[in-house]
Every structure is written in structure tokens, then in C-alpha cells.
Design a protein around this motif. Structure first.
Motif, PDB file in Angstrom:
ATOM      1  N   THR A 135       7.081  -5.932   7.010  1.00 10.89           N
ATOM      2  CA  THR A 135       5.952  -6.801   7.338  1.00 10.89           C
ATOM      3  C   THR A 135       6.430  -8.224   7.574  1.00 10.89           C
ATOM      4  O   THR A 135       7.440  -8.657   7.002  1.00 10.89           O
ATOM      5  CB  THR A 135       4.897  -6.816   6.207  1.00 10.89           C
ATOM      6  OG1 THR A 135       5.413  -7.556   5.086  1.00 10.89           O
ATOM      7  CG2 THR A 135       4.532  -5.409   5.750  1.00 10.89           C
ATOM      8  N   LEU A 136       5.702  -8.958   8.401  1.00 12.03           N
ATOM      9  CA  LEU A 136       6.044 -10.355   8.626  1.00 12.03           C
ATOM     10  C   LEU A 136       5.725 -11.209   7.411  1.00 12.03           C
ATOM     11  O   LEU A 136       6.386 -12.216   7.149  1.00 12.03           O
ATOM     12  CB  LEU A 136       5.308 -10.887   9.855  1.00 12.03           C
ATOM     13  CG  LEU A 136       5.795 -10.367  11.207  1.00 12.03           C
ATOM     14  CD1 LEU A 136       5.036 -11.044  12.338  1.00 12.03           C
ATOM     15  CD2 LEU A 136       7.294 -10.584  11.386  1.00 12.03           C
ATOM     16  N   ASN A 137       4.702 -10.812   6.636  1.00 10.11           N
ATOM     17  CA  ASN A 137       4.348 -11.576   5.441  1.00 10.11           C
ATOM     18  C   ASN A 137       5.411 -11.462   4.346  1.00 10.11           C
ATOM     19  O   ASN A 137       5.779 -12.449   3.706  1.00 10.11           O
ATOM     20  CB  ASN A 137       2.997 -11.114   4.903  1.00 10.11           C
ATOM     21  CG  ASN A 137       1.830 -11.749   5.636  1.00 10.11           C
ATOM     22  OD1 ASN A 137       1.631 -12.953   5.578  1.00 10.11           O
ATOM     23  ND2 ASN A 137       1.070 -10.925   6.362  1.00 10.11           N
ATOM     24  N   TYR A 223       0.965   4.462   4.294  1.00 13.86           N
ATOM     25  CA  TYR A 223       0.355   3.240   3.767  1.00 13.86           C
ATOM     26  C   TYR A 223       1.283   2.654   2.715  1.00 13.86           C
ATOM     27  O   TYR A 223       1.822   3.378   1.869  1.00 13.86           O
ATOM     28  CB  TYR A 223      -1.005   3.532   3.142  1.00 13.86           C
ATOM     29  CG  TYR A 223      -1.604   2.348   2.412  1.00 13.86           C
ATOM     30  CD1 TYR A 223      -2.277   1.347   3.110  1.00 13.86           C
ATOM     31  CD2 TYR A 223      -1.470   2.220   1.027  1.00 13.86           C
ATOM     32  CE1 TYR A 223      -2.820   0.253   2.448  1.00 13.86           C
ATOM     33  CE2 TYR A 223      -2.007   1.131   0.358  1.00 13.86           C
ATOM     34  CZ  TYR A 223      -2.688   0.155   1.066  1.00 13.86           C
ATOM     35  OH  TYR A 223      -3.203  -0.928   0.417  1.00 13.86           O
ATOM     36  N   ALA A 224       1.486   1.332   2.774  1.00 16.89           N
ATOM     37  CA  ALA A 224       2.323   0.653   1.781  1.00 16.89           C
ATOM     38  C   ALA A 224       1.593  -0.551   1.226  1.00 16.89           C
ATOM     39  O   ALA A 224       1.008  -1.342   1.977  1.00 16.89           O
ATOM     40  CB  ALA A 224       3.644   0.217   2.396  1.00 16.89           C
ATOM     41  N   ASP A 225       1.621  -0.657  -0.083  1.00 19.87           N
ATOM     42  CA  ASP A 225       1.130  -1.848  -0.781  1.00 19.87           C
ATOM     43  C   ASP A 225       2.361  -2.650  -1.172  1.00 19.87           C
ATOM     44  O   ASP A 225       2.993  -2.388  -2.190  1.00 19.87           O
ATOM     45  CB  ASP A 225       0.318  -1.443  -2.003  1.00 19.87           C
ATOM     46  CG  ASP A 225      -0.342  -2.641  -2.686  1.00 19.87           C
ATOM     47  OD1 ASP A 225      -0.139  -3.780  -2.224  1.00 19.87           O
ATOM     48  OD2 ASP A 225      -1.046  -2.432  -3.696  1.00 19.87           O
ATOM     49  N   ASN A 226       2.723  -3.606  -0.321  1.00 22.99           N
ATOM     50  CA  ASN A 226       3.901  -4.433  -0.529  1.00 22.99           C
ATOM     51  C   ASN A 226       3.570  -5.595  -1.469  1.00 22.99           C
ATOM     52  O   ASN A 226       2.411  -5.772  -1.848  1.00 22.99           O
ATOM     53  CB  ASN A 226       4.407  -4.930   0.823  1.00 22.99           C
ATOM     54  CG  ASN A 226       4.764  -3.783   1.762  1.00 22.99           C
ATOM     55  OD1 ASN A 226       5.745  -3.091   1.567  1.00 22.99           O
ATOM     56  ND2 ASN A 226       3.926  -3.575   2.783  1.00 22.99           N
ATOM     57  N   TRP A 232      -0.681  -0.264   7.073  1.00 24.64           N
ATOM     58  CA  TRP A 232      -0.856   1.153   7.353  1.00 24.64           C
ATOM     59  C   TRP A 232      -0.280   1.494   8.726  1.00 24.64           C
ATOM     60  O   TRP A 232      -0.099   0.618   9.575  1.00 24.64           O
ATOM     61  CB  TRP A 232      -2.327   1.560   7.285  1.00 24.64           C
ATOM     62  CG  TRP A 232      -3.240   0.803   8.222  1.00 24.64           C
ATOM     63  CD1 TRP A 232      -4.016  -0.280   7.920  1.00 24.64           C
ATOM     64  CD2 TRP A 232      -3.457   1.074   9.611  1.00 24.64           C
ATOM     65  NE1 TRP A 232      -4.711  -0.706   9.037  1.00 24.64           N
ATOM     66  CE2 TRP A 232      -4.386   0.111  10.087  1.00 24.64           C
ATOM     67  CE3 TRP A 232      -2.966   2.026  10.503  1.00 24.64           C
ATOM     68  CZ2 TRP A 232      -4.827   0.081  11.415  1.00 24.64           C
ATOM     69  CZ3 TRP A 232      -3.401   1.997  11.825  1.00 24.64           C
ATOM     70  CH2 TRP A 232      -4.319   1.032  12.258  1.00 24.64           C
ATOM     71  N   ARG A 233       0.005   2.781   8.918  1.00 26.50           N
ATOM     72  CA  ARG A 233       0.498   3.274  10.201  1.00 26.50           C
ATOM     73  C   ARG A 233      -0.033   4.678  10.441  1.00 26.50           C
ATOM     74  O   ARG A 233      -0.079   5.499   9.513  1.00 26.50           O
ATOM     75  CB  ARG A 233       2.025   3.336  10.208  1.00 26.50           C
ATOM     76  CG  ARG A 233       2.619   3.856  11.535  1.00 26.50           C
ATOM     77  CD  ARG A 233       3.978   4.486  11.321  1.00 26.50           C
ATOM     78  NE  ARG A 233       3.930   5.763  10.626  1.00 26.50           N
ATOM     79  CZ  ARG A 233       4.756   6.129   9.656  1.00 26.50           C
ATOM     80  NH1 ARG A 233       5.681   5.301   9.210  1.00 26.50           N
ATOM     81  NH2 ARG A 233       4.643   7.323   9.105  1.00 26.50           N
ATOM     82  N   ASP A 254      -2.159  -6.505   6.514  1.00 28.22           N
ATOM     83  CA  ASP A 254      -3.201  -7.396   6.020  1.00 28.22           C
ATOM     84  C   ASP A 254      -2.610  -8.221   4.887  1.00 28.22           C
ATOM     85  O   ASP A 254      -2.422  -7.728   3.777  1.00 28.22           O
ATOM     86  CB  ASP A 254      -4.398  -6.589   5.533  1.00 28.22           C
ATOM     87  CG  ASP A 254      -5.556  -7.470   5.087  1.00 28.22           C
ATOM     88  OD1 ASP A 254      -5.513  -8.676   5.397  1.00 28.22           O
ATOM     89  OD2 ASP A 254      -6.479  -6.958   4.437  1.00 28.22           O
ATOM     90  N   GLY A 255      -2.276  -9.478   5.183  1.00 27.49           N
ATOM     91  CA  GLY A 255      -1.677 -10.347   4.181  1.00 27.49           C
ATOM     92  C   GLY A 255      -2.211 -11.753   4.287  1.00 27.49           C
ATOM     93  O   GLY A 255      -3.299 -11.996   4.823  1.00 27.49           O
ATOM     94  N   ALA A 256      -1.447 -12.716   3.788  1.00 23.04           N
ATOM     95  CA  ALA A 256      -1.875 -14.110   3.786  1.00 23.04           C
ATOM     96  C   ALA A 256      -2.109 -14.619   5.203  1.00 23.04           C
ATOM     97  O   ALA A 256      -3.000 -15.428   5.446  1.00 23.04           O
ATOM     98  CB  ALA A 256      -0.828 -14.958   3.077  1.00 23.04           C
TER      99      ALA A 256
END
Length: 298
Positions: A135-137, A223-226, A232-233, A254-256
Motif C-alpha cells: 500500500t502507498l500508506n 483482504y489485508a488489514d495493514n 482488498w483485491r 483505505d487509509g489516511a
């Protein structure tokens, strides 16, 4: 991967003595890559990569297999001068009765979660934006994995598989302590898996995957909760009688900071000993990457 036996250190038939061997095998690819990102060094670049695995093993008369691997990898992308190939740190361990214990340049349990890489497109993976743990976040590649041309994480891992069930536990203490686990179950043409990593520096990551096939079609979801981001994919593929497979994925995080939905579309076509592959990705910033080329194993 087809493996060819180039040399045998020992093939001893004497009772009570172990048989040892060394195997060489690998893969290569070449083609072109397009990147519309303003910060890209080249909009259109030449690409190639070479990988050689060197595997040594010995099986004792009690049925324990001891093994070791190092990898030679080199590759270049761009229009400038080439860089030299590198040699990985070794992964060394043993296998017996469905259990594998390995030390050194470990594979990593989160990295090895079945279904994590599903939906990959293109010759090169095009940034591997299909991975819900990228993720970019929170960043990319924040977990232990086998380093193909460097040191990797000096850790330890235990892997077990039996009757469709799989488990993988790993630990490393390079920089930060990382403990990771994945559990999976395969039933027929379908696999479900869960992964977890506790990183003392970055935080926890949870991963769920599911995928399978029916006829000439494949589907999957992950789905990953980082640490600070959820991603999700969903992915799908279709195969045709001519040796062609088309693969697509859609992913969103879905992040900051909210980014664009990521998508990818790619194909592979068998050349009878090699594969023609290509794809295009729309990334989180609305830019596009694409590639086209040939890959083969030896």
C-alpha cells in the motif's frame, strides 16, 4: 520449474551412506516496459532479468533431507549502462515427514501465504499492486522474503503440509523483530488461507485470501488489514484452448490518504517452451504502466 541436473557431488550406492546432488535451474525474461509516471527515469525502457538457482541436497539413510540454496540474479531496466548480477545469502535447512526447518535467507510466512500473489499481470508484475499487503500508506514489501541477490532476513522458519493442510511459522530479528504465521487449506480446486505478521517496528498485519477454479475460469479475493491501511483485491482469469490466459484484478486501499482504485489486465500465451506475456496497470495515482515480452525457464 524444470530442473536440470548439471553435476552430482556424490551418488553413492554403498549401504549406510548418503546420496548427495547439486541441481541448477532458473529462468529469464526480456521485453519493454512503459511508465507514464512523471518521475519515471524512462517512459519506454528495455528490460531483462536472469535468475539461476543453485540447490544442494543430501538424504541420509534415515530419510532426512538436508538442503541449501543460493540464487544468482541480475537484471536491468532502462537505456543506460548495465549493473552486475548479485548472489543471495544462503537458505539452509532440513525436511522430514512433511516438516521443513530452514535458517538464513528465509522465505517468510506472510510472503508465502497462498493466494497473496493471485491476479498478477504482465511480464514483470508491473509493481505488484495486486498484493493487498502493498500500500502507498504503509509502504511496499514490509515483510520477510527470500532475497534473490542480497542478504535478506537472517531468520528461522518451520513449514508443514499434510492432506491439504499447510502451516508456516517464521521469525527474524533484522532491524525489528518479525514473527509471521500462515495457515491454509486446499480442497479440490479451491484454497483458503490466513496470514499474520507482528512487526515490532511497523505494527500488525492480517491477511485473508481465497481462490479457486472451475473449468477454464479462475477467481480469487484477498483482504489485508495493514498497520494503518486496509486493502482488498478481487481477481479473475480465463484460459483458452490456444494456450492463452487472460488475467485481471481490481484493488483498493483505505487509509489516511485516499488513492485511486488500482486495476490490472494482462495475458500470457504459450510459445511451446517459452511464454509471451504482457499487461497494463492503472495505479493509485491515475498513471499507467505496461509491459510486453518473453519469459522462459531452464
Amino acid at each position: 520449474m524444470k530442473k536440470v541436473l548439471f553435476a552430482t557431488t556424490a551418488l553413492i550406492a554403498t549401504a549406510g551412506m548418503a546420496a548427495a546432488e547439486i541441481n541448477f535451474g532458473g529462468s529469464a525474461r526480456f521485453g519493454v516496459i512503459y511508465d507514464s509516471t512523471p518521475t519515471a527515469a524512462d517512459e519506454l525502457a528495455i528490460h531483462n532479468r536472469f535468475t539461476l538457482n543453485i540447490d544442494g541436497s543430501v538424504e541420509t539413510d534415515t530419510g532426512i533431507e538436508f538442503f541449501a540454496r543460493v540464487r544468482v540474479r541480475g537484471g536491468n531496466t532502462g537505456t543506460g549502462t548495465t549493473s552486475a548480477s548479485g548472489v543471495s545469502a544462503p537458505r539452509v535447512g532440513l525436511s522430514v515427514a512433511g516438516f521443513t526447518l530452514a535458517t538464513g535467507n528465509i522465505l517468510g510466512a506472510l510472503e508465502s501465504t497462498p493466494g497473496l500473489y493471485d491476479g498478477a499481470v504482465g511480464l514483470t508484475g508491473l509493481g505488484w499492486k495486486n498484493l493487498p499487503t502493498n500500500t502507498l500508506n504503509d509502504g511496499y514489501w514490509g515483510w520477510d522474503s527470500f532475497s534473490s541477490a542480497g542478504g535478506g532476513a537472517n531468520g528461522v522458519e518451520v513449514i508443514y503440509s499434510n492432506a491439504g493442510f499447510g502451516g508456516h511459522l517464521s521469525w527474524s530479528g533484522t532491524g525489528t523483530d518479525r514473527t509471521a504465521l500462515n495457515l491454509s487449506y486446499n480442497f479440490g480446486d479451491w484454497t483458503v488461507a490466513a496470514g499474520y505478521q507482528d512487526d515490532s517496528g511497523a505494527g500488525d498485519t492480517w491477511l485473508l485470501t481465497a481462490g479457486g477454479s472451475f473449468g477454464n475460469f479462475g477467481v480469487g479475493a484477498a483482504y489485508a488489514d495493514n498497520p494503518t491501511t486496509q486493502k482488498w483485491r478481487i481477481n479473475g482469469s480465463a484460459s483458452f484452448g490456444s494456450g492463452t490466459t487472460v488475467t485481471a484484478f481490481v484493488a483498493d486501499e483505505d487509509g489516511a490518504i485516499k488513492y485511486d482504485t488500482t486495476w490490472g489486465l494482462g495475458f500470457t500465451h504459450s510459445l511451446g517452451g517459452a511464454v509471451l506475456a504482457g499487461g497494463v496497470v492503472g495505479d493509485e495515482g491515475g498513471e499507467n504502466q505496461a509491459d510486453l515480452g518473453v519469459r522462459f525457464s531452464f
